[in-house]
Design a protein around this motif. Structure first.
Motif, PDB file in Angstrom:
ATOM      1  N   SER A   3       0.909  -0.745   0.125  1.00 34.10           N
ATOM      2  CA  SER A   3      -0.254   0.010   0.302  1.00 34.10           C
ATOM      3  C   SER A   3       0.943   1.204   0.435  1.00 34.10           C
ATOM      4  O   SER A   3       1.869   1.515   0.254  1.00 34.10           O
ATOM      5  CB  SER A   3      -0.869  -0.256   1.221  1.00 34.10           C
ATOM      6  OG  SER A   3      -1.562   0.874   1.205  1.00 34.10           O
ATOM      7  N   LYS A  23       2.070   5.256  -2.298  1.00 35.64           N
ATOM      8  CA  LYS A  23       1.346   5.773  -4.054  1.00 35.64           C
ATOM      9  C   LYS A  23       1.891   5.218  -4.807  1.00 35.64           C
ATOM     10  O   LYS A  23       1.115   5.453  -5.686  1.00 35.64           O
ATOM     11  CB  LYS A  23       2.652   7.383  -3.569  1.00 35.64           C
ATOM     12  CG  LYS A  23       2.552   8.043  -2.201  1.00 35.64           C
ATOM     13  CD  LYS A  23       3.000   9.293  -2.665  1.00 35.64           C
ATOM     14  CE  LYS A  23       3.168  10.364  -4.037  1.00 35.64           C
ATOM     15  NZ  LYS A  23       3.855  11.398  -4.079  1.00 35.64           N
ATOM     16  N   ASN A  28      -1.198  -0.864  -4.760  1.00 34.44           N
ATOM     17  CA  ASN A  28      -2.250  -0.145  -3.854  1.00 34.44           C
ATOM     18  C   ASN A  28      -2.777  -2.495  -3.564  1.00 34.44           C
ATOM     19  O   ASN A  28      -2.529  -2.865  -4.559  1.00 34.44           O
ATOM     20  CB  ASN A  28      -3.676   0.130  -5.029  1.00 34.44           C
ATOM     21  CG  ASN A  28      -4.922   0.225  -4.431  1.00 34.44           C
ATOM     22  OD1 ASN A  28      -5.056   0.666  -2.956  1.00 34.44           O
ATOM     23  ND2 ASN A  28      -6.288  -0.858  -4.487  1.00 34.44           N
ATOM     24  N   ASP A  63       0.127   9.740  -8.019  1.00 38.41           N
ATOM     25  CA  ASP A  63      -0.094   8.587  -6.959  1.00 38.41           C
ATOM     26  C   ASP A  63      -1.533   7.641  -7.281  1.00 38.41           C
ATOM     27  O   ASP A  63      -2.374   8.319  -8.233  1.00 38.41           O
ATOM     28  CB  ASP A  63      -0.942   9.769  -5.894  1.00 38.41           C
ATOM     29  CG  ASP A  63      -1.281   8.760  -4.503  1.00 38.41           C
ATOM     30  OD1 ASP A  63      -1.550   8.095  -4.829  1.00 38.41           O
ATOM     31  OD2 ASP A  63      -0.856   9.255  -3.899  1.00 38.41           O
ATOM     32  N   LYS A  67      -3.838   6.128  -6.119  1.00 43.00           N
ATOM     33  CA  LYS A  67      -4.750   6.631  -5.884  1.00 43.00           C
ATOM     34  C   LYS A  67      -6.521   8.232  -7.570  1.00 43.00           C
ATOM     35  O   LYS A  67      -6.769   7.427  -7.468  1.00 43.00           O
ATOM     36  CB  LYS A  67      -4.969   7.549  -4.922  1.00 43.00           C
ATOM     37  CG  LYS A  67      -5.051   6.751  -2.939  1.00 43.00           C
ATOM     38  CD  LYS A  67      -4.835   7.424  -2.205  1.00 43.00           C
ATOM     39  CE  LYS A  67      -5.243   6.767  -1.204  1.00 43.00           C
ATOM     40  NZ  LYS A  67      -3.565   5.987  -1.011  1.00 43.00           N
ATOM     41  N   PRO A 115      -9.817   3.279  -3.867  1.00 44.08           N
ATOM     42  CA  PRO A 115      -8.471   2.745  -3.771  1.00 44.08           C
ATOM     43  C   PRO A 115      -9.037   2.302  -2.150  1.00 44.08           C
ATOM     44  O   PRO A 115     -10.348   2.095  -1.476  1.00 44.08           O
ATOM     45  CB  PRO A 115      -7.718   4.262  -3.170  1.00 44.08           C
ATOM     46  CG  PRO A 115      -8.512   5.320  -4.201  1.00 44.08           C
ATOM     47  CD  PRO A 115      -9.592   5.362  -4.476  1.00 44.08           C
ATOM     48  N   GLU A 119      -8.887   2.137   0.475  1.00 46.52           N
ATOM     49  CA  GLU A 119      -8.624   2.689   2.197  1.00 46.52           C
ATOM     50  C   GLU A 119     -10.952   2.763   1.832  1.00 46.52           C
ATOM     51  O   GLU A 119     -11.220   3.062   2.967  1.00 46.52           O
ATOM     52  CB  GLU A 119      -8.898   4.014   2.389  1.00 46.52           C
ATOM     53  CG  GLU A 119      -6.796   3.859   2.486  1.00 46.52           C
ATOM     54  CD  GLU A 119      -6.317   4.063   1.329  1.00 46.52           C
ATOM     55  OE1 GLU A 119      -4.853   3.696   1.549  1.00 46.52           O
ATOM     56  OE2 GLU A 119      -6.696   3.909   0.358  1.00 46.52           O
TER      57      GLU A 119
END
Length: 306
Positions: free
Chosen positions: A88, A90, A93, A294, A296, A302, A304
């Motif tokens: 996990s 930048k 994932n 990044d 995300k 993403p 989270e």
């Protein structure tokens, strides 16, 4: 949600499928859940309890795709989700999209050229032709030592000279990896693909090994844009005995917490055709395409908020 990222991903996926359709490479799908996980000591699988048995989310479609190759599928590719625990940040994932493909009769050199051709389509602002360098060449260029013969003392001295202090002992390959990530990769050009090949044999994974300038080296490559690794390719090891030995050793290193994939090994015993294969990270390629820094910014949901 980034609507532009959604549109760019859809366009990229279409370009991938057109690229392989023009080359008569068959798109395939394989299971995301399997009875055996990845035995690589440096990659952790997610496990899932099902009513029948414990299953593992694949970290790559490599094993089932090679089972298809052994069964006579011919050239194949796959666009799919894969999962890796504890990754996990930048550039990582835990769930990400991978493009993996295999070319029968190709050498790893031919596959590098095909990877370069595809990436120049998917990242259209790249103007310069790709550069191709051996592992030895980039170390000599960046830190002035030959990584294949340098001792731990020599490698650690270079690290200290670059302001890297490590407490405790590390094996020689760990020192090479440290210098590669902290001293060598940052010097790769940001506007040009760099293909790095002839890694030490200790990093061969499931690639063939050859002798080069008196050293055993892996017939594998990695491709970068700047310091960002985009993909990893092999001249695939077709020897079933060597594959079994490697997977068994990896499982023992892990403490046998992951079962060896016996169906995969059984398929190899039936005969894996000579081929070259590569896996590239689609999310990272999309980052490069959109010129963002990044993950995300290119993933709809993403980790989270998934």
């Amino acid at each position: 949600m980034n609507l532009t990222a959604l549109q760019q991903r859809a366009s990229l996926n279409h370009q991938v499928r057109v690229f392989f359709a023009e080359r008569a490479v068959l798109e395939v799908e394989t299971p995301a859940l399997s009875q055996a996980g990845n035995t690589d000591p440096f990659i952790d699988s997610f496990s899932v309890n099902t009513p029948q048995s414990l299953r593992y989310l694949h970290t790559s479609p490599e094993y089932p795709m090679k089972r298809l190759l052994a069964a006579g599928s011919g050239d194949i590719y796959q666009l799919c989700k894969v999962w890796r625990r504890d990754e996990s940040g930048k550039r990582h994932n835990p769930e990400f999209t991978m493009l993996e493909w295999y070319r029968l009769g190709f050498t790893w050199q031919q596959l590098m050229q095909e990877v370069a051709a595809l990436l120049h389509i998917l990242i259209p602002h790249l103007q310069k032709p790709a550069r191709f360098c051996s592992y030895r060449e980039v170390f000599l260029e960046s830190v002035q030592l030959d990584p294949h013969v340098a001792s731990i003392d020599e490698l650690s001295a270079v690290a200290r000279a670059h302001g890297i202090e490590i407490n405790g002992e590390m094996p020689v390959q760990a020192w090479r990896d440290l210098l590669l990530t902290h001293c060598v990769e940052p010097q790769f050009p940001a506007d040009q693909l760099t293909f790095l090949y002839h890694y030490p044999a200790s990093q061969s994974a499931l690639a063939k090994v050859q002798m080069q300038e008196g050293q055993a080296v892996a017939e594998r490559f990695e491709v970068y844009l700047g310091a960002l690794e985009l993909g990893n390719g092999y001249q695939e090891q077709t020897d079933a005995v060597q594959n079994r030995l490697l997977l068994t050793q990896d499982a023992q290193t892990r403490g046998n917490d992951i079962p060896v994939d016996e169906r995969f090994l059984a398929a190899l015993e039936q005969g894996l055709p000579e081929c070259a294969g590569v896996a590239v990270g689609i999310d990272r390629i999309l980052m490069c395409r959109m010129q963002v820094n990044d993950l995300k910014q290119v993933i709809a949901f993403p980790w989270e908020v998934a």
